[in-house]
Design a protein around this motif. Structure first.
Motif, PDB file in Angstrom:
ATOM      1  N   ASN A   1       0.733  -1.172  -0.092  1.00 25.62           N
ATOM      2  CA  ASN A   1      -0.006  -0.001  -0.134  1.00 25.62           C
ATOM      3  C   ASN A   1       0.815   1.284   0.154  1.00 25.62           C
ATOM      4  OD1 ASN A   1      -2.808  -1.389   0.341  1.00 25.62           O
ATOM      5  ND2 ASN A   1      -1.731  -1.920   2.449  1.00 25.62           N
ATOM      6  N   PRO A   2       1.666   1.383  -0.970  1.00 27.62           N
ATOM      7  CA  PRO A   2       2.564   2.484  -0.899  1.00 27.62           C
ATOM      8  C   PRO A   2       2.067   3.819  -1.050  1.00 27.62           C
ATOM      9  CG  PRO A   2       2.695   1.411  -3.003  1.00 27.62           C
ATOM     10  CD  PRO A   2       1.852   0.329  -2.188  1.00 27.62           C
ATOM     11  N   THR A   3       0.698   4.091  -1.601  1.00 29.08           N
ATOM     12  CA  THR A   3       0.170   5.364  -1.541  1.00 29.08           C
ATOM     13  C   THR A   3      -0.092   5.841  -0.422  1.00 29.08           C
ATOM     14  OG1 THR A   3      -0.826   4.711  -3.776  1.00 29.08           O
ATOM     15  CG2 THR A   3      -1.849   6.431  -2.413  1.00 29.08           C
ATOM     16  N   VAL A   4      -0.499   5.042   0.741  1.00 30.28           N
ATOM     17  CA  VAL A   4      -0.759   5.587   2.152  1.00 30.28           C
ATOM     18  C   VAL A   4       0.594   5.271   3.087  1.00 30.28           C
ATOM     19  CG1 VAL A   4      -3.284   5.272   1.772  1.00 30.28           C
ATOM     20  CG2 VAL A   4      -1.900   3.379   2.515  1.00 30.28           C
TER      21      VAL A   4
ATOM     22  N   ILE B   1      -4.843  -8.673 -12.049  1.00 29.49           N
ATOM     23  CA  ILE B   1      -5.351  -7.344 -12.794  1.00 29.49           C
ATOM     24  C   ILE B   1      -4.051  -6.438 -13.289  1.00 29.49           C
ATOM     25  CG2 ILE B   1      -6.639  -5.110 -13.022  1.00 29.49           C
ATOM     26  CD1 ILE B   1      -8.573  -6.484 -11.163  1.00 29.49           C
ATOM     27  N   ARG B   2      -3.363  -6.098 -12.059  1.00 26.94           N
ATOM     28  CA  ARG B   2      -2.178  -5.320 -12.451  1.00 26.94           C
ATOM     29  C   ARG B   2      -1.110  -5.236 -11.189  1.00 26.94           C
ATOM     30  NH1 ARG B   2      -2.772  -0.927  -8.771  1.00 26.94           N
ATOM     31  NH2 ARG B   2      -4.617  -0.658  -8.142  1.00 26.94           N
ATOM     32  N   ASP B   3      -0.030  -4.668 -11.556  1.00 27.05           N
ATOM     33  CA  ASP B   3       0.891  -4.435 -10.596  1.00 27.05           C
ATOM     34  C   ASP B   3       0.324  -3.416  -9.429  1.00 27.05           C
ATOM     35  OD1 ASP B   3       2.597  -6.147 -11.438  1.00 27.05           O
ATOM     36  OD2 ASP B   3       3.620  -4.373 -12.859  1.00 27.05           O
ATOM     37  N   GLU B   4       1.169  -3.526  -8.270  1.00 27.23           N
ATOM     38  CA  GLU B   4       0.856  -2.547  -7.200  1.00 27.23           C
ATOM     39  C   GLU B   4       1.308  -1.028  -7.539  1.00 27.23           C
ATOM     40  OE1 GLU B   4       0.341  -2.534  -2.424  1.00 27.23           O
ATOM     41  OE2 GLU B   4       2.499  -3.099  -3.331  1.00 27.23           O
ATOM     42  N   HIS B   5       0.872  -0.304  -7.565  1.00 29.59           N
ATOM     43  CA  HIS B   5       1.384   1.311  -8.070  1.00 29.59           C
ATOM     44  C   HIS B   5       1.207   2.127  -6.823  1.00 29.59           C
ATOM     45  CE1 HIS B   5       1.876  -0.204 -12.150  1.00 29.59           C
ATOM     46  NE2 HIS B   5       0.578  -0.283 -12.233  1.00 29.59           N
ATOM     47  N   LYS B   6       2.304   3.108  -6.752  1.00 28.06           N
ATOM     48  CA  LYS B   6       1.824   4.268  -5.676  1.00 28.06           C
ATOM     49  C   LYS B   6       1.329   5.335  -6.519  1.00 28.06           C
ATOM     50  CE  LYS B   6       4.421   7.495  -2.740  1.00 28.06           C
ATOM     51  NZ  LYS B   6       5.830   7.925  -2.166  1.00 28.06           N
ATOM     52  N   PHE B   7       0.447   5.797  -6.142  1.00 27.02           N
ATOM     53  CA  PHE B   7      -0.451   7.049  -7.013  1.00 27.02           C
ATOM     54  C   PHE B   7      -0.041   8.289  -6.085  1.00 27.02           C
ATOM     55  CE2 PHE B   7      -2.669   3.134  -7.685  1.00 27.02           C
ATOM     56  CZ  PHE B   7      -2.894   3.270  -8.976  1.00 27.02           C
ATOM     57  N   ASP B   8      -0.169   9.336  -6.977  1.00 26.09           N
ATOM     58  CA  ASP B   8       0.274  10.663  -6.418  1.00 26.09           C
ATOM     59  C   ASP B   8      -0.572  11.244  -5.637  1.00 26.09           C
ATOM     60  OD1 ASP B   8       2.114  10.831  -8.457  1.00 26.09           O
ATOM     61  OD2 ASP B   8       1.065  11.717  -9.780  1.00 26.09           O
ATOM     62  N   SER B   9      -2.032  10.537  -5.344  1.00 24.46           N
ATOM     63  CA  SER B   9      -2.934  11.087  -4.268  1.00 24.46           C
ATOM     64  C   SER B   9      -3.964  10.078  -4.139  1.00 24.46           C
ATOM     65  CB  SER B   9      -3.645  12.269  -4.895  1.00 24.46           C
ATOM     66  OG  SER B   9      -4.643  12.061  -6.022  1.00 24.46           O
ATOM     67  N   ILE B  10      -4.701  10.196  -3.198  1.00 26.85           N
ATOM     68  CA  ILE B  10      -5.958   9.408  -2.755  1.00 26.85           C
ATOM     69  C   ILE B  10      -6.926   9.282  -3.711  1.00 26.85           C
ATOM     70  CG2 ILE B  10      -7.659   8.850  -0.876  1.00 26.85           C
ATOM     71  CD1 ILE B  10      -4.776   8.099   0.110  1.00 26.85           C
TER      72      ILE B  10
END
Length: 317
Positions: A246-249, A280-289
């Motif tokens: 959960n890199p985004t958080v 479905i996909r890889d885990e990503h770090k998103f720029d925002s929630i």
């Protein structure tokens, strides 16, 4: 099928058995050919089909191989074997002391006196006894003396078992659950208890159940987002699962979190089994929630489309 913990609890059996021996990790399509042969042979000869397996895995005991990863927990293996129509599964504790049994003691005391074996179906490359110093030719010689038959599983089938196991493990490490499931002939599963998390998913509109695996030896597929299904409250429920950090958080610990689409009951401390259907996909770090929320909406739409196409269940988008 009756599961027996330890060979000593089998001693009073009044019937005779047809036996095969092995770890049967995954109980995949290669294993099934061997097990079906065992079951059919046993029925034809009026014997009880019996699998002798060991736990912990011998490598965990003899090599202290803490990095070994298995396709099944013991509980999962029992569940799969039971569905095959086997008569008996004997799970014997594997210890250093047990590994030191001589070939003679193993055959005489375990196979003949305890299991009342009349037929053994075993691979051409099977080795047994202290330091694995006995082979199938030795087993055949024991059979001639102690009155049991040995049927050799040919090299092609043993190689198929090895190839299947390798392909399944490699596929799961790459996140290719479709290939893994094809070789397994059932959906790869993760079994564990639901534990309380931080509750962040609920804040995002995607509440998740945090799956905690008790067995450190269980192979967990590549990090990413998967389409999954489970049986909850006696009904089939689909969802999507994230394996990762959960890199985004700013997560720091690896977790397995499932968002079920049509279930809102309390699962805390319940033990559930999650079957993996697609990645479905890889885990990503998103720029925002907000970006993460938008991606989760897309993931859900993709999941529902895959579920509908699979024929598992018609779900409206």
């Amino acid at each position: 099928m009756e599961t027996i913990q330890g060979i000593s609890k089998f001693k009073d059996a009044s019937f005779q058995t047809a036996v095969t021996i092995g770890t049967f990790d995954g109980v995949h399509i290669g294993h099934r050919k061997i097990l079906e042969r065992l079951i059919n042979n046993a029925k034809a000869a009026g014997l009880k089909s019996t699998v002798l397996t060991f736990f912990p895995h011998p490598r965990m005991v003899l090599q202290k191989d803490t990095d070994i990863k298995l396709l099944n927990t013991l509980e999962e293996k029992v569940q799969i074997l039971e569905d095959m129509g086997l008569d008996y599964l004997i799970v014997h504790p594997f210890t250093k002391e047990f590994s030191r049994l001589s070939a003679t003691d193993f055959v005489r005391d375990i196979l003949v006196n305890s299991l009342r074996t009349k037929k053994i179906i075993i691979g051409y490359d099977h080795r047994f006894g202290r330091n694995r110093n006995a082979n199938i030719q030795d087993l055949i010689a024991f059979g001639n003396t102690l009155d049991f038959q040995v049927e050799e599983i040919p090299v092609q089938e043993i190689d198929e078992v090895s190839v299947s196991s390798t392909k399944i493990r490699n596929a799961l490490r790459e996140g290719d659950v479709v290939t893994a499931n094809t070789y397994l002939n059932y959906p790869y599963m993760l079994t564990g208890a639901i534990k309380k998390g931080k509750g962040l998913g609920k804040q995002f509109g995607f509440p998740t159940a945090n799956l905690h695996l008790e067995e450190s030896y269980k192979l967990v597929p590549k990090n990413g987002v998967y389409v999954v299904k489970s049986t909850l409250a006696q009904r089939e429920c689909f969802g999507m699962m994230n394996i990762g950090y959960n890199p985004t958080v700013k997560g720091t610990q690896k977790s397995i979190e499932v968002n079920f689409f049509e279930f809102d009951g309390d699962l805390y401390d319940q033990k559930i089994q999650v079957q993996l259907l697609h990645r479905i996909r890889d885990e990503h770090k998103f720029d925002s929630i907000e970006d993460l929320q938008e991606q989760l909406k897309k993931d859900k739409k993709t999941s529902l489309t895959l579920i509908s196409k699979s024929g598992d269940k018609p779900i409206s988008l």
